[in-house]
Design a protein around this motif. Structure first.
Motif, PDB file in Angstrom:
ATOM      1  N   ASN A   1      66.724  16.372  10.902  1.00 36.95           N
ATOM      2  CA  ASN A   1      67.484  15.429  10.093  1.00 36.95           C
ATOM      3  C   ASN A   1      67.045  14.011  10.434  1.00 36.95           C
ATOM      4  OD1 ASN A   1      69.462  14.873   8.150  1.00 36.95           O
ATOM      5  ND2 ASN A   1      71.033  14.545   9.694  1.00 36.95           N
ATOM      6  N   ARG A   2      67.253  13.103   9.514  1.00 37.76           N
ATOM      7  CA  ARG A   2      66.919  11.700   9.744  1.00 37.76           C
ATOM      8  C   ARG A   2      68.141  10.831   9.484  1.00 37.76           C
ATOM      9  NH1 ARG A   2      62.274  13.801   7.460  1.00 37.76           N
ATOM     10  NH2 ARG A   2      60.319  13.150   8.425  1.00 37.76           N
ATOM     11  N   GLU A   3      68.248   9.776  10.285  1.00 38.52           N
ATOM     12  CA  GLU A   3      69.251   8.734  10.077  1.00 38.52           C
ATOM     13  C   GLU A   3      68.520   7.401  10.098  1.00 38.52           C
ATOM     14  OE1 GLU A   3      72.537   8.852   9.549  1.00 38.52           O
ATOM     15  OE2 GLU A   3      72.815  11.004   9.864  1.00 38.52           O
ATOM     16  N   MET A   4      68.686   6.613   9.061  1.00 40.13           N
ATOM     17  CA  MET A   4      68.083   5.270   9.017  1.00 40.13           C
ATOM     18  C   MET A   4      68.923   4.349   9.899  1.00 40.13           C
ATOM     19  SD  MET A   4      65.813   3.122   7.758  1.00 40.13           S
ATOM     20  CE  MET A   4      65.144   3.706   6.221  1.00 40.13           C
ATOM     21  N   VAL A   5      68.277   3.677  10.825  1.00 43.95           N
ATOM     22  CA  VAL A   5      68.996   2.754  11.708  1.00 43.95           C
ATOM     23  C   VAL A   5      69.215   1.448  10.955  1.00 43.95           C
ATOM     24  CG1 VAL A   5      69.002   1.524  13.901  1.00 43.95           C
ATOM     25  CG2 VAL A   5      68.029   3.833  13.768  1.00 43.95           C
ATOM     26  N   GLN A   6      70.473   1.175  10.652  1.00 43.51           N
ATOM     27  CA  GLN A   6      70.898  -0.020   9.928  1.00 43.51           C
ATOM     28  C   GLN A   6      71.490  -1.028  10.927  1.00 43.51           C
ATOM     29  OE1 GLN A   6      70.436  -0.409   6.679  1.00 43.51           O
ATOM     30  NE2 GLN A   6      69.733   1.672   6.280  1.00 43.51           N
ATOM     31  N   PRO A   7      71.623  -2.279  10.522  1.00 39.69           N
ATOM     32  CA  PRO A   7      72.206  -3.274  11.444  1.00 39.69           C
ATOM     33  C   PRO A   7      73.576  -2.871  12.006  1.00 39.69           C
ATOM     34  CG  PRO A   7      71.190  -4.379   9.585  1.00 39.69           C
ATOM     35  CD  PRO A   7      71.149  -2.888   9.282  1.00 39.69           C
TER      36      PRO A   7
ATOM     37  N   HIS B   1      72.413   1.707  18.826  1.00 39.01           N
ATOM     38  CA  HIS B   1      73.374   1.843  19.922  1.00 39.01           C
ATOM     39  C   HIS B   1      73.333   3.292  20.390  1.00 39.01           C
ATOM     40  CE1 HIS B   1      77.186   2.089  22.006  1.00 39.01           C
ATOM     41  NE2 HIS B   1      77.235   0.774  22.015  1.00 39.01           N
ATOM     42  N   GLY B   2      73.303   3.499  21.694  1.00 44.46           N
ATOM     43  CA  GLY B   2      73.224   4.854  22.245  1.00 44.46           C
ATOM     44  C   GLY B   2      74.337   5.764  21.767  1.00 44.46           C
ATOM     45  N   GLY B   3      75.532   5.211  21.549  1.00 46.99           N
ATOM     46  CA  GLY B   3      76.649   6.013  21.063  1.00 46.99           C
ATOM     47  C   GLY B   3      76.398   6.556  19.668  1.00 46.99           C
ATOM     48  N   ASN B   4      75.725   5.776  18.824  1.00 50.56           N
ATOM     49  CA  ASN B   4      75.382   6.263  17.488  1.00 50.56           C
ATOM     50  C   ASN B   4      74.350   7.371  17.568  1.00 50.56           C
ATOM     51  OD1 ASN B   4      77.052   4.684  15.756  1.00 50.56           O
ATOM     52  ND2 ASN B   4      75.741   2.930  16.158  1.00 50.56           N
ATOM     53  N   VAL B   5      73.342   7.190  18.422  1.00 50.14           N
ATOM     54  CA  VAL B   5      72.317   8.232  18.575  1.00 50.14           C
ATOM     55  C   VAL B   5      72.968   9.536  19.059  1.00 50.14           C
ATOM     56  CG1 VAL B   5      70.210   8.896  19.798  1.00 50.14           C
ATOM     57  CG2 VAL B   5      70.489   6.538  18.968  1.00 50.14           C
ATOM     58  N   MET B   6      73.870   9.415  20.025  1.00 52.81           N
ATOM     59  CA  MET B   6      74.542  10.605  20.542  1.00 52.81           C
ATOM     60  C   MET B   6      75.375  11.291  19.449  1.00 52.81           C
ATOM     61  SD  MET B   6      76.887  10.910  23.916  1.00 52.81           S
ATOM     62  CE  MET B   6      77.419  12.487  24.526  1.00 52.81           C
ATOM     63  N   LYS B   7      76.075  10.517  18.635  1.00 52.36           N
ATOM     64  CA  LYS B   7      76.871  11.070  17.533  1.00 52.36           C
ATOM     65  C   LYS B   7      75.985  11.827  16.551  1.00 52.36           C
ATOM     66  CE  LYS B   7      79.856   9.598  13.692  1.00 52.36           C
ATOM     67  NZ  LYS B   7      79.051   9.727  12.487  1.00 52.36           N
ATOM     68  N   TRP B   8      74.857  11.199  16.164  1.00 52.47           N
ATOM     69  CA  TRP B   8      73.946  11.858  15.234  1.00 52.47           C
ATOM     70  C   TRP B   8      73.405  13.155  15.825  1.00 52.47           C
ATOM     71  CZ3 TRP B   8      70.992   6.642  14.635  1.00 52.47           C
ATOM     72  CH2 TRP B   8      71.730   5.784  13.813  1.00 52.47           C
ATOM     73  N   MET B   9      73.064  13.120  17.106  1.00 53.14           N
ATOM     74  CA  MET B   9      72.550  14.322  17.761  1.00 53.14           C
ATOM     75  C   MET B   9      73.619  15.411  17.817  1.00 53.14           C
ATOM     76  SD  MET B   9      70.251  12.556  20.781  1.00 53.14           S
ATOM     77  CE  MET B   9      69.478  14.050  21.416  1.00 53.14           C
ATOM     78  N   ASP B  10      74.851  15.018  18.115  1.00 52.33           N
ATOM     79  CA  ASP B  10      75.944  15.985  18.183  1.00 52.33           C
ATOM     80  C   ASP B  10      76.149  16.666  16.830  1.00 52.33           C
ATOM     81  OD1 ASP B  10      78.109  17.422  19.279  1.00 52.33           O
ATOM     82  OD2 ASP B  10      79.519  15.820  18.793  1.00 52.33           O
ATOM     83  N   GLU B  11      76.096  15.904  15.758  1.00 48.59           N
ATOM     84  CA  GLU B  11      76.290  16.477  14.422  1.00 48.59           C
ATOM     85  C   GLU B  11      75.184  17.465  14.067  1.00 48.59           C
ATOM     86  OE1 GLU B  11      76.547  12.872  12.124  1.00 48.59           O
ATOM     87  OE2 GLU B  11      78.723  12.696  12.477  1.00 48.59           O
ATOM     88  N   VAL B  12      73.929  17.100  14.344  1.00 50.45           N
ATOM     89  CA  VAL B  12      72.806  17.990  14.024  1.00 50.45           C
ATOM     90  C   VAL B  12      72.842  19.227  14.933  1.00 50.45           C
ATOM     91  CG1 VAL B  12      70.285  18.174  13.893  1.00 50.45           C
ATOM     92  CG2 VAL B  12      71.428  16.089  13.132  1.00 50.45           C
ATOM     93  N   GLY B  13      73.194  19.021  16.199  1.00 49.64           N
ATOM     94  CA  GLY B  13      73.320  20.155  17.120  1.00 49.64           C
ATOM     95  C   GLY B  13      74.391  21.137  16.674  1.00 49.64           C
ATOM     96  N   ALA B  14      75.520  20.626  16.196  1.00 48.86           N
ATOM     97  CA  ALA B  14      76.595  21.492  15.711  1.00 48.86           C
ATOM     98  C   ALA B  14      76.137  22.282  14.486  1.00 48.86           C
ATOM     99  CB  ALA B  14      77.844  20.670  15.379  1.00 48.86           C
ATOM    100  N   MET B  15      75.357  21.638  13.609  1.00 46.68           N
ATOM    101  CA  MET B  15      74.832  22.354  12.442  1.00 46.68           C
ATOM    102  C   MET B  15      73.947  23.519  12.874  1.00 46.68           C
ATOM    103  SD  MET B  15      73.741  19.465   9.706  1.00 46.68           S
ATOM    104  CE  MET B  15      74.115  17.816  10.252  1.00 46.68           C
ATOM    105  N   SER B  16      73.106  23.293  13.868  1.00 51.82           N
ATOM    106  CA  SER B  16      72.236  24.342  14.375  1.00 51.82           C
ATOM    107  C   SER B  16      73.060  25.483  14.976  1.00 51.82           C
ATOM    108  CB  SER B  16      71.286  23.760  15.427  1.00 51.82           C
ATOM    109  OG  SER B  16      70.469  24.753  15.975  1.00 51.82           O
ATOM    110  N   ALA B  17      74.067  25.142  15.772  1.00 49.17           N
ATOM    111  CA  ALA B  17      74.923  26.150  16.398  1.00 49.17           C
ATOM    112  C   ALA B  17      75.686  26.963  15.344  1.00 49.17           C
ATOM    113  CB  ALA B  17      75.906  25.488  17.367  1.00 49.17           C
ATOM    114  N   MET B  18      76.149  26.284  14.285  1.00 45.66           N
ATOM    115  CA  MET B  18      76.877  26.979  13.225  1.00 45.66           C
ATOM    116  C   MET B  18      75.952  27.865  12.407  1.00 45.66           C
ATOM    117  SD  MET B  18      79.834  24.358  11.947  1.00 45.66           S
ATOM    118  CE  MET B  18      79.189  22.750  12.319  1.00 45.66           C
ATOM    119  N   ARG B  19      74.730  27.400  12.156  1.00 41.33           N
ATOM    120  CA  ARG B  19      73.756  28.223  11.438  1.00 41.33           C
ATOM    121  C   ARG B  19      73.485  29.499  12.235  1.00 41.33           C
ATOM    122  NH1 ARG B  19      68.093  25.889   9.266  1.00 41.33           N
ATOM    123  NH2 ARG B  19      69.347  25.347   7.468  1.00 41.33           N
TER     124      ARG B  19
END
Length: 152
Positions: free
Chosen positions: A11-17, A27-45
């Motif tokens: 998945n891709r997320e465009m880094v906006q201001p 921000h590291g918290g945003n990167v972690m959130k994006w990773m958590d969401e994609v990881g959950a999708m993989s686990a659910m699949r």
């Protein structure tokens, strides 16, 4: 049984201001959130069930992702227990104009599959039916072991 390659999500997320810190990088918290969401999708699949985050083993931030670049996130299941699912996540900084990519972040998340009453439920057995899948699994297990050996 579910094959490892069937759990692969990119998945891709465009880094906006609004995703950036005062250094104009993600921000590291945003990167972690994006990773958590994609990881959950993989686990659910993999599991065919709703999955919730149970643990983040570590979060290695190696380099920043500037505003205007994308965070290219890859996730796949590399191991499973009775109700738990281990997912390796790698984020790369990607310049869409040049297609240049560079690893920025790596982590190992554990999710738990839950039923309709929000109680842990069983997950299938993970299979690895290809050399590509075996290479991915081996890389995840080696990375996980390397991170755990740093703990005292």
């Amino acid at each position: 049984m579910t094959d490892l390659l069937e759990t692969l999500i990119e998945n891709r997320e465009m880094v906006q201001p609004n995703h950036a810190n005062m250094l104009e990088v993600a921000h590291g918290g945003n990167v972690m959130k994006w990773m958590d969401e994609v990881g959950a999708m993989s686990a659910m699949r993999f599991s065919g069930e709703t999955c919730v985050t149970a643990r983040v083993d570590r979060m290695d931030f190696e380099r920043p992702i500037p505003v205007g670049d994308t965070a290219y996130i890859t996730a796949y299941v590399y191991d499973a227990g009775t109700s738990s699912v281990k997912v390796r996540l790698v984020t790369e900084r990607e310049d869409l104009r040049t297609r240049e990519r560079e690893k920025t972040t790596e982590s190992y998340f554990v999710y738990v599959a839950i039923d309709d009453e929000n109680r842990p439920t069983t997950v299938p057995e993970l299979t690895v039916d290809s050399e590509e899948g075996e290479q991915l699994r081996r890389a995840a297990l080696e990375g996980e072991a390397d991170g755990n050996s740093d703990k005292s």
